[in-house]
Design a protein around this motif. Structure first.
Motif, PDB file in Angstrom:
ATOM      1  N   LYS A  10       0.818  -1.208   0.000  1.00  0.00           N
ATOM      2  CA  LYS A  10       0.000   0.000   0.000  1.00  0.00           C
ATOM      3  C   LYS A  10       0.854   1.261   0.000  1.00  0.00           C
ATOM      4  O   LYS A  10       0.548   2.247  -0.670  1.00  0.00           O
ATOM      5  CB  LYS A  10      -0.928   0.004   1.218  1.00  0.00           C
ATOM      6  N   ILE A  11       1.936   1.228   0.788  1.00  0.00           N
ATOM      7  CA  ILE A  11       2.829   2.390   0.843  1.00  0.00           C
ATOM      8  C   ILE A  11       4.171   2.101   0.176  1.00  0.00           C
ATOM      9  O   ILE A  11       5.092   2.901   0.241  1.00  0.00           O
ATOM     10  CB  ILE A  11       3.040   2.865   2.294  1.00  0.00           C
ATOM     11  N   GLU A  12       4.266   0.918  -0.444  1.00  0.00           N
ATOM     12  CA  GLU A  12       5.427   0.532  -1.258  1.00  0.00           C
ATOM     13  C   GLU A  12       6.731   0.598  -0.470  1.00  0.00           C
ATOM     14  O   GLU A  12       7.724   1.173  -0.933  1.00  0.00           O
ATOM     15  CB  GLU A  12       5.489   1.385  -2.523  1.00  0.00           C
ATOM     16  N   LEU A  34      28.880  -1.348   2.516  1.00  0.00           N
ATOM     17  CA  LEU A  34      27.887  -1.988   1.661  1.00  0.00           C
ATOM     18  C   LEU A  34      27.182  -0.905   0.856  1.00  0.00           C
ATOM     19  O   LEU A  34      27.099   0.245   1.294  1.00  0.00           O
ATOM     20  CB  LEU A  34      26.841  -2.754   2.483  1.00  0.00           C
ATOM     21  N   ASP A  35      26.690  -1.289  -0.307  1.00  0.00           N
ATOM     22  CA  ASP A  35      25.904  -0.362  -1.117  1.00  0.00           C
ATOM     23  C   ASP A  35      24.478  -0.335  -0.586  1.00  0.00           C
ATOM     24  O   ASP A  35      23.884  -1.381  -0.282  1.00  0.00           O
ATOM     25  CB  ASP A  35      25.917  -0.796  -2.581  1.00  0.00           C
ATOM     26  N   ALA A  36      23.922   0.868  -0.469  1.00  0.00           N
ATOM     27  CA  ALA A  36      22.573   1.031   0.061  1.00  0.00           C
ATOM     28  C   ALA A  36      21.987   2.323  -0.494  1.00  0.00           C
ATOM     29  O   ALA A  36      22.338   3.412  -0.050  1.00  0.00           O
ATOM     30  CB  ALA A  36      22.601   1.062   1.583  1.00  0.00           C
ATOM     31  N   GLN A  37      21.101   2.192  -1.476  1.00  0.00           N
ATOM     32  CA  GLN A  37      20.551   3.362  -2.161  1.00  0.00           C
ATOM     33  C   GLN A  37      19.318   3.892  -1.421  1.00  0.00           C
ATOM     34  O   GLN A  37      18.251   3.274  -1.446  1.00  0.00           O
ATOM     35  CB  GLN A  37      20.183   3.000  -3.597  1.00  0.00           C
ATOM     36  N   ASN A  38      19.498   5.009  -0.730  1.00  0.00           N
ATOM     37  CA  ASN A  38      18.392   5.691  -0.044  1.00  0.00           C
ATOM     38  C   ASN A  38      17.673   4.802   0.970  1.00  0.00           C
ATOM     39  O   ASN A  38      16.449   4.843   1.104  1.00  0.00           O
ATOM     40  CB  ASN A  38      17.379   6.222  -1.063  1.00  0.00           C
ATOM     41  N   LEU A  39      18.449   3.995   1.684  1.00  0.00           N
ATOM     42  CA  LEU A  39      17.886   3.164   2.742  1.00  0.00           C
ATOM     43  C   LEU A  39      18.027   3.888   4.081  1.00  0.00           C
ATOM     44  O   LEU A  39      19.032   4.552   4.337  1.00  0.00           O
ATOM     45  CB  LEU A  39      18.601   1.814   2.815  1.00  0.00           C
ATOM     46  N   ASN A  40      17.023   3.746   4.923  1.00  0.00           N
ATOM     47  CA  ASN A  40      17.064   4.339   6.262  1.00  0.00           C
ATOM     48  C   ASN A  40      17.488   3.277   7.271  1.00  0.00           C
ATOM     49  O   ASN A  40      16.840   2.230   7.382  1.00  0.00           O
ATOM     50  CB  ASN A  40      15.693   4.907   6.644  1.00  0.00           C
ATOM     51  N   LYS A  51      12.688   3.412  -5.284  1.00  0.00           N
ATOM     52  CA  LYS A  51      12.210   4.144  -6.452  1.00  0.00           C
ATOM     53  C   LYS A  51      12.446   3.353  -7.738  1.00  0.00           C
ATOM     54  O   LYS A  51      11.939   3.708  -8.794  1.00  0.00           O
ATOM     55  CB  LYS A  51      12.908   5.504  -6.548  1.00  0.00           C
ATOM     56  N   GLN A  52      13.233   2.310  -7.639  1.00  0.00           N
ATOM     57  CA  GLN A  52      13.445   1.412  -8.766  1.00  0.00           C
ATOM     58  C   GLN A  52      13.810   0.040  -8.217  1.00  0.00           C
ATOM     59  O   GLN A  52      13.900  -0.138  -7.012  1.00  0.00           O
ATOM     60  CB  GLN A  52      14.545   1.928  -9.698  1.00  0.00           C
ATOM     61  N   THR A  53      13.941  -0.928  -9.101  1.00  0.00           N
ATOM     62  CA  THR A  53      14.327  -2.300  -8.759  1.00  0.00           C
ATOM     63  C   THR A  53      13.180  -3.130  -8.191  1.00  0.00           C
ATOM     64  O   THR A  53      13.048  -4.297  -8.531  1.00  0.00           O
ATOM     65  CB  THR A  53      15.524  -2.338  -7.783  1.00  0.00           C
ATOM     66  N   VAL A  54      12.339  -2.545  -7.334  1.00  0.00           N
ATOM     67  CA  VAL A  54      11.143  -3.231  -6.854  1.00  0.00           C
ATOM     68  C   VAL A  54       9.935  -2.496  -7.424  1.00  0.00           C
ATOM     69  O   VAL A  54       9.805  -1.283  -7.246  1.00  0.00           O
ATOM     70  CB  VAL A  54      11.061  -3.246  -5.317  1.00  0.00           C
ATOM     71  N   TYR A  55       9.053  -3.232  -8.102  1.00  0.00           N
ATOM     72  CA  TYR A  55       7.939  -2.604  -8.799  1.00  0.00           C
ATOM     73  C   TYR A  55       6.610  -3.138  -8.250  1.00  0.00           C
ATOM     74  O   TYR A  55       6.404  -4.347  -8.145  1.00  0.00           O
ATOM     75  CB  TYR A  55       8.053  -2.855 -10.308  1.00  0.00           C
ATOM     76  N   TRP A 107      16.846  -2.030  -2.389  1.00  0.00           N
ATOM     77  CA  TRP A 107      15.930  -2.602  -1.399  1.00  0.00           C
ATOM     78  C   TRP A 107      16.633  -3.444  -0.335  1.00  0.00           C
ATOM     79  O   TRP A 107      16.010  -3.870   0.640  1.00  0.00           O
ATOM     80  CB  TRP A 107      14.832  -3.442  -2.063  1.00  0.00           C
ATOM     81  N   LEU A 108      17.950  -3.626  -0.511  1.00  0.00           N
ATOM     82  CA  LEU A 108      18.707  -4.442   0.438  1.00  0.00           C
ATOM     83  C   LEU A 108      20.143  -3.943   0.518  1.00  0.00           C
ATOM     84  O   LEU A 108      20.784  -3.763  -0.521  1.00  0.00           O
ATOM     85  CB  LEU A 108      18.709  -5.908  -0.027  1.00  0.00           C
ATOM     86  N   PRO A 109      20.672  -3.700   1.724  1.00  0.00           N
ATOM     87  CA  PRO A 109      22.102  -3.396   1.823  1.00  0.00           C
ATOM     88  C   PRO A 109      22.889  -4.562   1.230  1.00  0.00           C
ATOM     89  O   PRO A 109      22.813  -5.695   1.736  1.00  0.00           O
ATOM     90  CB  PRO A 109      22.335  -3.271   3.333  1.00  0.00           C
ATOM     91  N   SER A 110      23.602  -4.302   0.152  1.00  0.00           N
ATOM     92  CA  SER A 110      24.229  -5.407  -0.586  1.00  0.00           C
ATOM     93  C   SER A 110      25.430  -4.891  -1.349  1.00  0.00           C
ATOM     94  O   SER A 110      26.102  -3.960  -0.881  1.00  0.00           O
ATOM     95  CB  SER A 110      23.199  -6.078  -1.505  1.00  0.00           C
ATOM     96  N   PHE A 111      25.679  -5.439  -2.548  1.00  0.00           N
ATOM     97  CA  PHE A 111      26.933  -5.141  -3.241  1.00  0.00           C
ATOM     98  C   PHE A 111      26.661  -4.890  -4.722  1.00  0.00           C
ATOM     99  O   PHE A 111      26.269  -5.801  -5.451  1.00  0.00           O
ATOM    100  CB  PHE A 111      27.910  -6.305  -3.068  1.00  0.00           C
ATOM    101  N   ASP A 112      26.893  -3.650  -5.132  1.00  0.00           N
ATOM    102  CA  ASP A 112      26.755  -3.333  -6.549  1.00  0.00           C
ATOM    103  C   ASP A 112      27.872  -3.970  -7.369  1.00  0.00           C
ATOM    104  O   ASP A 112      27.739  -4.138  -8.584  1.00  0.00           O
ATOM    105  CB  ASP A 112      26.764  -1.816  -6.764  1.00  0.00           C
ATOM    106  N   ASP A 113      28.952  -4.308  -6.723  1.00  0.00           N
ATOM    107  CA  ASP A 113      30.081  -4.974  -7.377  1.00  0.00           C
ATOM    108  C   ASP A 113      29.729  -6.446  -7.586  1.00  0.00           C
ATOM    109  O   ASP A 113      29.489  -7.186  -6.634  1.00  0.00           O
ATOM    110  CB  ASP A 113      31.327  -4.836  -6.493  1.00  0.00           C
TER     111      ASP A 113
END
Length: 695
Positions: free
Chosen positions: A38-40, A61-67, A110-114, A140-146
């Motif tokens: 509902k709130i994505e 770790l890579d983390a795009q706009n994670l709180n 904002k991307q990757t999970v739709y 959506w997950l602290p992980s590794f872009d590499d």
């Protein structure tokens, strides 16, 4: 000044930590998340186990706009910095020790999970799915872009129990708690985190098994139960072929395939779970025109080439796409025969030659090369390498490559080195010609095709004879036509030389009742000869949606007095999942004077409705095209178009924005869109406001 100093120190620390990340080996990740559609949002935690190879003072770790809610190292709170792109843990860590890192977080990706269908009133079309594509799981997950960081992941996903949750690995347990259901998935081998995936929706599944006992789960929408067989036709045969041909056992516990709506590409080879566009869900008629077989085989081959052995970076992308394309072609050859395989190679060779002639050729080791290069030129390179090394050495080399770099990363140099070692062959010339050169070696490709394919030998012979002969073209074409039983060759002759053929030749070809040949004629014809009217009308009965669509339009254009008859014959036919025939039929019905005047409004409302966000992008785009070109867009259509300008599918978004740009050049539409702006959401209003200012 203090702020600037802090930023400088942070940047120095970050650069230093980035350089020493190879001194840390992440081994296992335990993911536990809850998803609120509902709130994505996604909330939860991940617990990593990692080994320090050399002493370090930071880990990131890579983390795009994670709180971040909390970060713990060995169960103790630890200082961590989050700049919106990376999480950096500041702690001196000792060499040869294993640590645990627990991160609790929240994500609003904002991307990757739709998230699809959660805001409309259509029951059953709700979906959530991921598309990591190289490096985006960190949204959506602290992980590794590499891609070189390989981790064994286990996933726990909590969601509404009335839906099906599908993810990487084996489903170990399910547990209901507080109105939710938790699905627990286990992986037993490491992978790059961009290959993590899940899909959620209203699904059923069919279970099949490979000859080696690997479970295959084939998912489908409840309404599509009759389409399961044609959609997934040959799946088990493809799986068995690839295991045997590659010579290395399937590297994961199980395999799943999940169709989703408005997917960004044809398919994505997540580890053990391919997510693919539901436009490939089809009935038996559609199967004859276009089907899922090639995409099915391509994504399945990626389980070895891309998932088991992963590229180091974009300069080695050939190791993914070229290999998957090649092995998919091999699978199709096993199913449909040698000539099918060589015709497919010929078609791609023509495209690649055109690139060269336009001075747009690309090297296979160019990380910015196009899909045509990576996929098709890549497949050609492997075809030629196999010819050079011979069957035995090629297969031995492939097996050694996969065994050497399994669950690891490799470069093109690594692959070539293995192939040289196994075959005791210097591949410098091959590397320069097929990997480094921008030009496509069409001459070498043609020589290979002529040597191996009777069809192509005849086709090239026909081309040469027509260019050098002063006699009647049709007599030459007819000789080749009568001396072959190949549907592919006959279709290519029609496609290439239709304008040189007489009515008698076309009439005889149509009477063959060969669906492939008849389709080629349907696509090639422009002005339909009056003497062949009945023969061309018979094409409306063919078991081909491509043929039906082409002939409905061309007959409607050529014979205005019979338009009502053609519409009656095709009434109720939908076509592919994009409703190609239905959209065309509605448009022609509206344009046909006095055709069912009592139903005109009903037909208009149906066509207009198809621009709505509740429909797949292919349907919406088709409806927009017909309405804009033939009738015009209503206010509701304009609202749908503005909505489409913000769509997650970049292809559809690009189309919508282009059409909006054209409409805004017209004062009528510009004024109407301006008046409708009170109904736009924040993103839509921002986009349109900028467009109105710039126009």
């Amino acid at each position: 000044m203090k702020h600037s100093l802090f930023v400088f120190i942070f940047l120095i620390t970050f650069v230093h930590s980035a350089q020493q990340q190879d001194k840390v080996d992440f081994i296992h990740g335990k993911v536990d998340i809850k998803i609120d559609p509902k709130i994505e949002t996604i909330t939860g935690s991940v617990a990593y186990k990692f080994k320090v190879l050399q002493k370090v003072d930071t880990v990131f770790l890579d983390a795009q706009n994670l709180n971040l809610t909390q970060v713990k190292l060995n169960n103790k709170k630890v200082k961590a910095t989050n700049n919106g792109k990376k999480i950096v843990v500041h702690k001196r860590l000792k060499a040869n020790k294993t640590y645990t890192l627990d991160i609790t977080y929240a994500a609003l990706p904002k991307q990757t999970v739709y998230f699809l269908g959660w805001k409309d009133d259509v029951l059953g079309n709700e979906q959530i799915w991921t598309q990591g594509q190289g490096k985006y799981t960190s949204h959506w997950l602290p992980s590794f872009d590499d891609m070189t960081e390989k981790v064994e992941y286990d996933l726990d996903i909590s969601f509404d129990k009335s839906y099906e949750v599908i993810a990487n690995g084996a489903l170990v347990t399910t547990k209901e708690l507080d109105g939710l259901k938790k699905w627990s998935f286990n992986m037993d081998s490491p992978m790059s985190s961009y290959l993590l995936a899940f899909a959620i929706g209203d699904y059923r599944k069919k279970e099949v098994e490979s000859s080696t006992g690997i479970p295959n789960s084939l998912y489908f929408y409840p309404s599509d139960s009759t389409m399961v067989e044609p959609t997934y036709r040959y799946t088990t045969a493809i799986f068995n072929f690839l295991e045997k041909e590659i010579g290395v056992p399937y590297p994961w516990q199980n395999y799943k395939q999940v169709p989703v709506r408005d997917f960004l590409y044809a398919g994505m080879e997540n580890t053990g779970i391919t997510i693919f566009s539901d436009s490939f869900v089809m009935d038996s008629i559609a199967f004859k025109d276009r089907n899922y077989v090639n995409v099915n085989a391509h994504e399945m081959a990626h389980q070895w080439f891309g998932d088991l052995v992963t590229e180091v970076d974009g300069s080695s992308h050939w190791l993914h796409e070229g290999f998957a394309t090649y092995y998919a072609l091999l699978a199709e050859r096993a199913l449909f025969g040698n000539e099918y395989y060589y015709w497919k190679l010929y078609e791609s060779a023509i495209q690649l030659q055109d690139l060269t002639l336009e001075d747009r050729g690309e090297a296979l080791i160019d990380p910015k090369a196009s899909s045509l290069t990576f996929y098709e030129k890549g497949a050609w390179a492997l075809h030629m390498l196999r010819e050079q090394l011979g069957e035995e050495y090629f297969r031995q080399g492939i097996q050694q490559y996969l065994k050497t770099y399994g669950y690891r990363n490799a470069t093109v140099d690594d692959f070539i080195e293995v192939m040289e070692l196994v075959s005791d062959t210097d591949l410098d010339a091959f590397r320069n010609r097929w990997l480094n050169d921008k030009e496509f070696p069409f001459g070498e490709a043609k020589t290979s095709l002529v040597r191996e394919s009777e069809d192509l030998r005849n086709f090239f012979g026909l081309q040469k004879e027509l260019m050098t002969s002063s006699t009647d073209n049709e007599s030459i074409i007819k000789r080749y036509w009568e001396n072959t039983k190949s549907d592919q060759l006959k279709s290519q002759i029609i496609k290439t030389y239709y304008k040189s053929l007489s009515q008698d030749f076309i009439s005889e070809a149509l009477r063959s009742n060969n669906v492939r040949v008849r389709q080629a004629i349907a696509l090639a014809v422009g002005q339909i000869p009056l003497g062949l009217k009945s023969e061309f009308e018979s094409l409306l009965e063919d078991a081909s949606y491509i043929t039906k669509e082409a002939m409905l339009y061309k007959l409607w254009i050529n014979y205005p007095s019979d338009r009502a008859n053609y519409l009656d014959k095709t009434k109720g036919i939908i076509g592919f999942s994009n409703k190609n025939i239905r959209l065309l039929w509605l448009s022609l019905a509206l344009l046909t004077k006095e055709y069912e005047p009592n139903n005109t409004n009903e037909y208009y409302l149906e066509l207009s409705e198809y621009t709505s966000p509740i429909y797949p992008t292919e349907v919406r785009q088709g409806a927009f095209q017909f309405l804009e070109q033939l009738i015009g867009l209503s206010d509701n259509n304009l609202l749908d178009l503005v909505n489409a300008s913000q769509h997650h599918s970049w292809q559809f978004r690009k189309y919508a924005r282009s059409l909006l740009g054209q409409l805004l050049e017209k004062k009528e539409y510009r004024d109407r869109i301006d008046r409708l702006s009170v109904k736009f959401n924040e993103e839509e209003l921002r986009y349109i406001s900028n467009k109105l200012i710039s126009e």
